[in-house]
Design a protein around this motif. Sequence first.
Motif, PDB file in Angstrom:
ATOM      1  N   LYS A 255     -10.121 -82.068  13.398  1.00  0.00           N
ATOM      2  CA  LYS A 255     -11.490 -81.884  13.908  1.00  0.00           C
ATOM      3  C   LYS A 255     -11.631 -80.453  14.423  1.00  0.00           C
TER       4      LYS A 255
ATOM      5  N   ASN B  52     -11.544 -76.055  -5.486  1.00  0.00           N
ATOM      6  CA  ASN B  52     -12.928 -76.464  -5.749  1.00  0.00           C
ATOM      7  C   ASN B  52     -13.772 -76.392  -4.483  1.00  0.00           C
ATOM      8  N   ASP B  53     -13.185 -76.829  -3.371  1.00  0.00           N
ATOM      9  CA  ASP B  53     -13.893 -76.738  -2.089  1.00  0.00           C
ATOM     10  C   ASP B  53     -14.107 -75.287  -1.690  1.00  0.00           C
TER      11      ASP B  53
ATOM     12  N   ASN C   3      -7.239 -77.133  -3.075  1.00  0.00           N
ATOM     13  CA  ASN C   3      -8.512 -76.956  -2.389  1.00  0.00           C
ATOM     14  C   ASN C   3      -9.456 -75.964  -3.071  1.00  0.00           C
TER      15      ASN C   3
ATOM     16  N   ASP D 173     -15.317 -69.714   8.476  1.00  0.00           N
ATOM     17  CA  ASP D 173     -15.717 -70.867   7.665  1.00  0.00           C
ATOM     18  C   ASP D 173     -14.601 -71.325   6.729  1.00  0.00           C
TER      19      ASP D 173
ATOM     20  N   LYS E 109     -11.965 -73.095   8.853  1.00  0.00           N
ATOM     21  CA  LYS E 109     -12.475 -74.414   9.245  1.00  0.00           C
ATOM     22  C   LYS E 109     -12.411 -75.399   8.084  1.00  0.00           C
ATOM     23  N   LEU E 110     -12.818 -74.939   6.904  1.00  0.00           N
ATOM     24  CA  LEU E 110     -12.790 -75.814   5.732  1.00  0.00           C
ATOM     25  C   LEU E 110     -11.389 -76.359   5.491  1.00  0.00           C
ATOM     26  N   LEU E 111     -10.392 -75.474   5.539  1.00  0.00           N
ATOM     27  CA  LEU E 111      -9.021 -75.889   5.243  1.00  0.00           C
ATOM     28  C   LEU E 111      -8.474 -76.819   6.325  1.00  0.00           C
TER      29      LEU E 111
ATOM     30  N   ASN F 228      -7.102 -82.595   7.788  1.00  0.00           N
ATOM     31  CA  ASN F 228      -7.867 -83.674   8.423  1.00  0.00           C
ATOM     32  C   ASN F 228      -7.971 -83.484   9.947  1.00  0.00           C
TER      33      ASN F 228
ATOM     34  N   ASN G 224     -10.229 -78.806   8.183  1.00  0.00           N
ATOM     35  CA  ASN G 224     -10.942 -80.078   8.002  1.00  0.00           C
ATOM     36  C   ASN G 224     -10.429 -80.854   6.802  1.00  0.00           C
ATOM     37  N   HIS G 225     -10.442 -80.222   5.626  1.00  0.00           N
ATOM     38  CA  HIS G 225     -10.247 -80.937   4.376  1.00  0.00           C
ATOM     39  C   HIS G 225      -8.778 -81.168   4.030  1.00  0.00           C
ATOM     40  N   HIS G 226      -7.927 -80.185   4.342  1.00  0.00           N
ATOM     41  CA  HIS G 226      -6.518 -80.322   3.945  1.00  0.00           C
ATOM     42  C   HIS G 226      -5.677 -80.995   5.032  1.00  0.00           C
TER      43      HIS G 226
END
Length: 316
Positions: free
Chosen positions: A91, A21-22, A19, A78, A81-83, A89, A85-87
């Motif tokens: 909500k 790059n994100d 993750n 933030d 939340k990013l992790l 999946n 969401n992105h890792h």
Amino acid sequence: MFIKEKIDFNHCVDIYELNKNDFQLLADKKNIKELNKNFLINNIIPIVLIIEKELKENHVFKLSISGGQGSGKSTISDFIKLLLNHHFNLKVASFSIDDIYLSKKERTKLSKDVHPLLATRGVPGTHDVSLGLETINSLVSPKEKTTLIPEFSKKFDDLLPKIRWKVFEGTPNVIIFDGWCLGAKPEPLDNLKSPINDLERESDPDGIWVNWVNSQLNNKYQDLFGLFDLKIYIKSPNFEKVLENRWLQEKTAIEMDNSKNKSKYMTKDEVYKFVMHFERITKNMEKYMPNDADIVIVRKTKSDFEIHKPDFLNIK
């Protein structure tokens, strides 16, 4: 009761690599010039792993993050939340106690009816706590619905019109709520007799504002603070660091604003005077929040954070 198993450090490193790059994109967006890899591996990722392990069917996991002005609450929120969401999946719905401030018009009325200092946003009594409770209750409802997430503009010092609020569809797996005074308790009245700074001494010599704000921490505020499954507290080394952190936050906001109108931002002296409004409660929270919170994150420097109370965040 949280899972007591140790977290695999190598697993945290793997998640970071997948993750990174994100993470960097978010850091760039937030104008973080030096992204601390260890901060993510040793703080953010273990917390997210705990949340993911604690998720239960038909239950929305609710996380609160508190700490002094400029301590890094929104940044930590933030990245979590990013992790999620992105890792994983998942909500995630997130907002802040700052987003439920009373409107400028409502605070002006309070300043006339109760005390002039209540024109300034921030202290207990200047929030629409019922709106916060209603928003979270709507989010956790299993019914098919949309939830309006309130939003406050610090630049214009006013609540945005509903047409500009965020819309969340359905029910989240996780709610993240941050705020400087989350977990604050009213003080004994004897503690309020003497002013603690120039603001109280000069603008509230009779203690009317101090006592009114203290009384607001009963009832609905405690109802709101009691909703959360996991409570994180960010501790600054001292109140002088809170002042520095809040000024750094203001400078960053100014740098990121590409508009020509910078007049809505505060000067350094104005920031320091603003933070005096929160000094009493902030210093009082430092006494009990390290015991009341599930996780304590100590902010040592601008980019160096360290988890304390790691009893269920041990990394093997």
